[in-house]
Design a protein around this motif. Structure first.
Motif, mmCIF file in Angstrom:
data_model
loop_
_atom_site.group_PDB
_atom_site.id
_atom_site.type_symbol
_atom_site.label_atom_id
_atom_site.label_comp_id
_atom_site.label_asym_id
_atom_site.label_seq_id
_atom_site.Cartn_x
_atom_site.Cartn_y
_atom_site.Cartn_z
ATOM 1 N N PHE A 53 0.555 -1.227 0.084
ATOM 2 C CA PHE A 53 -0.089 0.206 0.417
ATOM 3 C C PHE A 53 0.690 1.064 -0.205
ATOM 4 O O PHE A 53 0.498 2.260 -0.480
ATOM 5 C CB PHE A 53 -1.058 -0.284 1.349
ATOM 6 N N GLY A 54 2.008 0.973 0.996
ATOM 7 C CA GLY A 54 2.552 2.758 0.607
ATOM 8 C C GLY A 54 3.675 2.757 -0.283
ATOM 9 O O GLY A 54 3.512 3.712 -1.658
ATOM 10 N N LEU A 55 4.482 1.089 -0.881
ATOM 11 C CA LEU A 55 4.465 1.839 -2.300
ATOM 12 C C LEU A 55 3.785 2.157 -3.459
ATOM 13 O O LEU A 55 3.919 3.464 -4.579
ATOM 14 C CB LEU A 55 5.278 0.446 -3.024
ATOM 15 N N SER A 56 2.025 1.713 -3.544
ATOM 16 C CA SER A 56 1.200 2.205 -3.775
ATOM 17 C C SER A 56 0.747 3.455 -3.898
ATOM 18 O O SER A 56 0.952 4.543 -5.065
ATOM 19 C CB SER A 56 -0.063 1.401 -4.473
ATOM 20 N N ILE A 57 1.102 3.894 -3.536
ATOM 21 C CA ILE A 57 1.215 5.451 -2.818
ATOM 22 C C ILE A 57 2.499 6.116 -3.210
ATOM 23 O O ILE A 57 1.984 7.331 -4.169
ATOM 24 C CB ILE A 57 0.799 6.262 -1.148
ATOM 25 N N CYS A 58 3.443 5.795 -3.199
ATOM 26 C CA CYS A 58 4.687 6.741 -3.533
ATOM 27 C C CYS A 58 4.149 6.739 -4.952
ATOM 28 O O CYS A 58 4.781 7.681 -5.703
ATOM 29 C CB CYS A 58 5.777 6.023 -2.633
ATOM 30 N N ALA A 59 3.336 5.995 -5.332
ATOM 31 C CA ALA A 59 4.077 5.510 -7.146
ATOM 32 C C ALA A 59 3.336 6.554 -8.255
ATOM 33 O O ALA A 59 3.551 6.980 -9.092
ATOM 34 C CB ALA A 59 3.535 4.170 -7.765
ATOM 35 N N LEU A 60 2.277 6.799 -6.885
ATOM 36 C CA LEU A 60 1.237 8.032 -7.727
ATOM 37 C C LEU A 60 2.136 9.161 -7.899
ATOM 38 O O LEU A 60 1.767 9.978 -8.978
ATOM 39 C CB LEU A 60 -0.183 8.394 -6.577
ATOM 40 N N PHE A 61 3.010 9.746 -7.035
ATOM 41 C CA PHE A 61 3.988 11.357 -7.489
ATOM 42 C C PHE A 61 5.167 11.244 -7.918
ATOM 43 O O PHE A 61 5.520 11.652 -7.962
ATOM 44 C CB PHE A 61 3.859 11.482 -6.114
ATOM 45 N N ARG A 62 5.362 9.767 -8.165
ATOM 46 C CA ARG A 62 6.548 9.164 -9.001
ATOM 47 C C ARG A 62 6.441 9.189 -10.985
ATOM 48 O O ARG A 62 5.397 8.598 -11.534
ATOM 49 C CB ARG A 62 7.518 8.133 -8.673
ATOM 50 N N ARG A 63 7.858 8.949 -11.599
ATOM 51 C CA ARG A 63 7.726 8.792 -12.605
ATOM 52 C C ARG A 63 8.649 7.440 -13.856
ATOM 53 O O ARG A 63 9.257 6.716 -12.728
ATOM 54 C CB ARG A 63 7.974 9.960 -14.066
ATOM 55 N N GLY A 64 8.924 7.290 -14.846
ATOM 56 C CA GLY A 64 10.138 6.285 -15.634
ATOM 57 C C GLY A 64 10.034 4.438 -14.529
ATOM 58 O O GLY A 64 7.855 4.486 -14.433
ATOM 59 N N GLN A 65 10.260 4.030 -13.863
ATOM 60 C CA GLN A 65 9.889 2.852 -13.153
ATOM 61 C C GLN A 65 8.853 2.890 -12.571
ATOM 62 O O GLN A 65 8.583 1.197 -12.180
ATOM 63 C CB GLN A 65 11.723 2.281 -12.722
ATOM 64 N N TRP A 66 9.017 4.049 -11.703
ATOM 65 C CA TRP A 66 8.281 3.773 -10.758
ATOM 66 C C TRP A 66 6.014 3.310 -10.530
ATOM 67 O O TRP A 66 5.958 2.819 -10.638
ATOM 68 C CB TRP A 66 8.355 5.180 -10.033
ATOM 69 N N CYS A 67 6.212 4.026 -12.346
ATOM 70 C CA CYS A 67 5.145 3.962 -13.056
ATOM 71 C C CYS A 67 4.524 2.219 -13.162
ATOM 72 O O CYS A 67 3.693 1.507 -12.337
ATOM 73 C CB CYS A 67 4.765 4.020 -14.110
ATOM 74 N N ILE A 68 5.902 0.921 -13.370
ATOM 75 C CA ILE A 68 5.727 -0.137 -13.420
ATOM 76 C C ILE A 68 4.659 -0.735 -11.721
ATOM 77 O O ILE A 68 4.498 -1.410 -11.781
ATOM 78 C CB ILE A 68 6.671 -1.094 -13.907
ATOM 79 N N TRP A 69 5.951 0.261 -10.702
ATOM 80 C CA TRP A 69 5.935 -0.626 -9.847
ATOM 81 C C TRP A 69 4.346 0.210 -9.212
ATOM 82 O O TRP A 69 4.459 -0.860 -8.393
ATOM 83 C CB TRP A 69 7.321 -0.330 -8.734
ATOM 84 N N GLY A 70 4.207 0.969 -9.298
ATOM 85 C CA GLY A 70 3.176 1.416 -9.319
ATOM 86 C C GLY A 70 1.674 0.911 -8.974
ATOM 87 O O GLY A 70 0.723 -0.020 -8.731
#
Length: 251
Positions: A88-105
């Protein structure tokens, strides 16, 4: 990106609101499985960990699992609780990131979209755990693994790992397809996973008796009787077997 997250949220609503509406009408939505909301939450932490175990490729699938309310099962519960919080924490952080974070999100939110509706916390479904709920977490698991492997720079190493994982997946598919090939093999697999499953033993006895294998059927009835001598299914199955052998008075 925000339009994409909005579409994902809309799909979740469209997928699960009808389940809740129809479920209320047919008795699929039931009372909490635990004695309280907190007991139910702890139960679902253990169920969440069980889904992780199933995604490991080495867990045995079954029609039933020995996971019930009231069992302590501390290690599995903690694994489920902290892994859910981490995702859940990773999913929230991914909302405000770009690049590789989009896949993790996307992987994280796909998992959470599966977990929330069947978590028994929002509304309790009839099944505590069912393999048919594995579609979304399997997709999330594949997305996360793809994100990891895409970080490997050496193409030969990446290809080797992909082939290895493909081999494991294919082997697992073939094994589990055989386990679910017939009602008999399905119940045998269920008893292997849950050795105290009395209802499964009596149903397997019924299947074997219909095939004329009365000795094996009697074996499973006797084994079930040792676990729960007063279970009504055992009396019923014993009676039907006696009738099939012409012993109506005893039945």
């Amino acid at each position: 990106a925000w339009v994409g997250w909005g579409m994902l949220a809309a799909m979740v609503v469209l997928a699960f609101v009808p389940v809740w509406l129809v479920g209320n009408g047919v008795g699929m939505v039931q009372e909490l499985h635990g004695d309280s909301w907190w007991s139910n939450l702890w139960l679902m932490c253990r169920v969440h960990a069980k889904y992780f175990e199933q995604l490991s490729w080495f867990s045995m699938y079954s029609v039933v699992y020995p996971i019930e309310a009231g069992q302590p099962d501390l290690l599995r519960g903690l694994i489920g609780l902290f892994s859910a919080l981490a995702i859940f924490g990773l999913s929230i952080c991914a909302l405000f990131r770009r690049g590789q974070w989009c896949i993790w999100g996307l992987a994280g939110w796909t998992w959470m979209c599966f977990l929330a509706p069947v978590s028994q916390v929002i509304f309790p479904l009839q099944n505590v755990i069912a393999d048919r709920y594995m579609l979304l977490p399997s997709m999330a698991f594949a997305l996360a693994m793809g994100g990891c492997l895409s970080r490997i720079g050496r193409s030969h190493l990446r290809l080797g790992i992909w082939l290895f994982l493909l081999g494991i997946s294919l082997t697992s598919t073939l094994v589990h397809t055989r386990n679910w090939a017939s009602s008999e093999s399905m119940y045998r697999q269920g008893i292997l996973v849950h050795p105290a499953w009395v209802e499964g033993m009596t149903t397997l006895a019924h299947i074997l008796a219909d095939k004329g294998q009365l000795d094996q059927a009697q074996h499973w009835v006797s084994r079930a009787r040792k676990l729960d001598p007063h279970h009504p299914s055992i009396a019923l199955r014993t009676s039907t077997m006696l009738v099939s052998t012409g012993q109506s008075d005893r039945a």
